[in-house]
Design a protein around this motif. Sequence first.
Motif, PDB file in Angstrom:
ATOM      1  N   ARG A 117       0.830  -1.208   0.000  1.00  0.00           N
ATOM      2  CA  ARG A 117       0.000   0.000   0.000  1.00  0.00           C
ATOM      3  C   ARG A 117       0.867   1.261   0.000  1.00  0.00           C
ATOM      4  N   THR A 118       1.934   1.247   0.785  1.00  0.00           N
ATOM      5  CA  THR A 118       2.832   2.395   0.845  1.00  0.00           C
ATOM      6  C   THR A 118       3.481   2.644  -0.511  1.00  0.00           C
ATOM      7  N   LYS A 119       3.925   1.560  -1.182  1.00  0.00           N
ATOM      8  CA  LYS A 119       4.523   1.711  -2.514  1.00  0.00           C
ATOM      9  C   LYS A 119       3.519   2.259  -3.517  1.00  0.00           C
ATOM     10  N   LEU A 120       2.282   1.761  -3.464  1.00  0.00           N
ATOM     11  CA  LEU A 120       1.245   2.253  -4.377  1.00  0.00           C
ATOM     12  C   LEU A 120       0.960   3.731  -4.151  1.00  0.00           C
ATOM     13  N   ASN A 121       0.853   4.132  -2.880  1.00  0.00           N
ATOM     14  CA  ASN A 121       0.598   5.546  -2.566  1.00  0.00           C
ATOM     15  C   ASN A 121       1.755   6.426  -3.008  1.00  0.00           C
ATOM     16  N   ARG A 122       2.993   5.936  -2.818  1.00  0.00           N
ATOM     17  CA  ARG A 122       4.169   6.707  -3.232  1.00  0.00           C
ATOM     18  C   ARG A 122       4.201   6.855  -4.752  1.00  0.00           C
ATOM     19  N   SER A 123       3.889   5.772  -5.465  1.00  0.00           N
ATOM     20  CA  SER A 123       3.867   5.830  -6.928  1.00  0.00           C
ATOM     21  C   SER A 123       2.788   6.786  -7.413  1.00  0.00           C
ATOM     22  N   ARG A 124       1.632   6.759  -6.761  1.00  0.00           N
ATOM     23  CA  ARG A 124       0.540   7.665  -7.114  1.00  0.00           C
ATOM     24  C   ARG A 124       0.957   9.124  -6.894  1.00  0.00           C
ATOM     25  N   ALA A 125       1.651   9.385  -5.794  1.00  0.00           N
ATOM     26  CA  ALA A 125       2.119  10.744  -5.518  1.00  0.00           C
ATOM     27  C   ALA A 125       3.168  11.168  -6.538  1.00  0.00           C
ATOM     28  N   ASN A 126       4.064  10.242  -6.917  1.00  0.00           N
ATOM     29  CA  ASN A 126       5.085  10.564  -7.926  1.00  0.00           C
ATOM     30  C   ASN A 126       4.444  10.905  -9.252  1.00  0.00           C
ATOM     31  N   ILE A 127       3.431  10.160  -9.624  1.00  0.00           N
ATOM     32  CA  ILE A 127       2.728  10.445 -10.883  1.00  0.00           C
ATOM     33  C   ILE A 127       2.023  11.794 -10.800  1.00  0.00           C
ATOM     34  N   LYS A 128       1.452  12.094  -9.661  1.00  0.00           N
ATOM     35  CA  LYS A 128       0.727  13.351  -9.476  1.00  0.00           C
ATOM     36  C   LYS A 128       1.663  14.564  -9.584  1.00  0.00           C
ATOM     37  N   HIS A 129       2.887  14.428  -9.066  1.00  0.00           N
ATOM     38  CA  HIS A 129       3.821  15.559  -9.025  1.00  0.00           C
ATOM     39  C   HIS A 129       4.875  15.521 -10.124  1.00  0.00           C
ATOM     40  N   ARG A 130       4.739  14.662 -11.123  1.00  0.00           N
ATOM     41  CA  ARG A 130       5.791  14.501 -12.128  1.00  0.00           C
ATOM     42  C   ARG A 130       5.972  15.732 -13.015  1.00  0.00           C
ATOM     43  N   LYS A 131       4.955  16.573 -13.139  1.00  0.00           N
ATOM     44  CA  LYS A 131       5.084  17.762 -13.982  1.00  0.00           C
ATOM     45  C   LYS A 131       5.859  18.878 -13.292  1.00  0.00           C
ATOM     46  N   THR A 132       5.800  18.924 -11.963  1.00  0.00           N
ATOM     47  CA  THR A 132       6.437  20.016 -11.238  1.00  0.00           C
ATOM     48  C   THR A 132       7.710  19.609 -10.517  1.00  0.00           C
ATOM     49  N   HIS A 133       7.921  18.313 -10.324  1.00  0.00           N
ATOM     50  CA  HIS A 133       9.082  17.848  -9.574  1.00  0.00           C
ATOM     51  C   HIS A 133       9.775  16.696 -10.294  1.00  0.00           C
ATOM     52  N   LYS A 134      11.068  16.548  -9.976  1.00  0.00           N
ATOM     53  CA  LYS A 134      11.856  15.445 -10.489  1.00  0.00           C
ATOM     54  C   LYS A 134      12.246  14.575  -9.290  1.00  0.00           C
ATOM     55  N   PHE A 135      12.215  13.281  -9.469  1.00  0.00           N
ATOM     56  CA  PHE A 135      12.543  12.357  -8.386  1.00  0.00           C
ATOM     57  C   PHE A 135      13.910  11.747  -8.655  1.00  0.00           C
ATOM     58  N   ILE A 136      14.810  11.917  -7.694  1.00  0.00           N
ATOM     59  CA  ILE A 136      16.197  11.494  -7.830  1.00  0.00           C
ATOM     60  C   ILE A 136      16.532  10.545  -6.685  1.00  0.00           C
ATOM     61  N   LYS A 137      17.267   9.476  -7.011  1.00  0.00           N
ATOM     62  CA  LYS A 137      17.729   8.539  -5.982  1.00  0.00           C
ATOM     63  C   LYS A 137      19.064   9.023  -5.437  1.00  0.00           C
ATOM     64  N   CYS A 138      19.188   8.994  -4.130  1.00  0.00           N
ATOM     65  CA  CYS A 138      20.453   9.348  -3.482  1.00  0.00           C
ATOM     66  C   CYS A 138      21.465   8.246  -3.743  1.00  0.00           C
ATOM     67  N   ARG A 139      22.697   8.636  -4.095  1.00  0.00           N
ATOM     68  CA  ARG A 139      23.740   7.653  -4.371  1.00  0.00           C
ATOM     69  C   ARG A 139      24.231   6.990  -3.090  1.00  0.00           C
ATOM     70  N   GLY A 140      24.101   7.688  -1.982  1.00  0.00           N
ATOM     71  CA  GLY A 140      24.614   7.153  -0.719  1.00  0.00           C
ATOM     72  C   GLY A 140      23.706   6.123  -0.080  1.00  0.00           C
ATOM     73  N   CYS A 141      22.419   6.455   0.064  1.00  0.00           N
ATOM     74  CA  CYS A 141      21.520   5.567   0.803  1.00  0.00           C
ATOM     75  C   CYS A 141      20.377   5.013  -0.029  1.00  0.00           C
ATOM     76  N   GLY A 142      20.185   5.503  -1.253  1.00  0.00           N
ATOM     77  CA  GLY A 142      19.104   5.014  -2.108  1.00  0.00           C
ATOM     78  C   GLY A 142      17.762   5.659  -1.836  1.00  0.00           C
ATOM     79  N   ASN A 143      17.732   6.659  -0.971  1.00  0.00           N
ATOM     80  CA  ASN A 143      16.499   7.370  -0.642  1.00  0.00           C
ATOM     81  C   ASN A 143      16.024   8.163  -1.865  1.00  0.00           C
ATOM     82  N   THR A 144      14.724   8.215  -2.098  1.00  0.00           N
ATOM     83  CA  THR A 144      14.183   8.987  -3.212  1.00  0.00           C
ATOM     84  C   THR A 144      13.949  10.421  -2.765  1.00  0.00           C
ATOM     85  N   LEU A 145      14.527  11.350  -3.514  1.00  0.00           N
ATOM     86  CA  LEU A 145      14.419  12.773  -3.182  1.00  0.00           C
ATOM     87  C   LEU A 145      13.575  13.473  -4.240  1.00  0.00           C
ATOM     88  N   ARG A 146      12.775  14.427  -3.814  1.00  0.00           N
ATOM     89  CA  ARG A 146      11.932  15.181  -4.728  1.00  0.00           C
ATOM     90  C   ARG A 146      12.481  16.597  -4.828  1.00  0.00           C
TER      91      ARG A 146
END
Length: 132
Positions: A80-109
């Motif tokens: 459920r958490t992954k689905l909600n995160r994916s839904r939020a990423n799709i919602k904000h894809r026009k205004t934000h870019k999602f980048i993975k941190c090289r150190g810890c793998g955290n997704t940054l907006r």
Amino acid sequence: MIRNFLRNIMVGRYGPDHLNIAMIILSLVLILLNAILVFAPLFYVSYAILALALFRMLSRNITRRRAENDKFIRYWWPVRTKLNRSRANIKHRKTHKFIKCRGCGNTLRVPKGKGKLQITCPKCAERFIKKT
């Protein structure tokens, strides 16, 4: 009058929970698929799941039903958490870019269209420069 009758029936019984709701939704989806595909085993499976959900709701073995629900939630919540995160990423894809941190793998907006930015990961404090 009917409300009191139903309330008296449910005294000491488990009632609905997350697993029951998921089972009912799955059963309804299978019933709809059966209406489209007309596949007999699907019909029986869907009604068996619905009967099991009703059995769980009317059960007096509360500790066992709670343990079943806890096990379901333990597996369902990450999905459920992954689905909600994916839904939020799709919602904000026009205004934000999602980048993975090289150190810890955290997704940054980060906001789009700002040129090169120095990005600092809030989790591991890794700094890197990316074009947004």
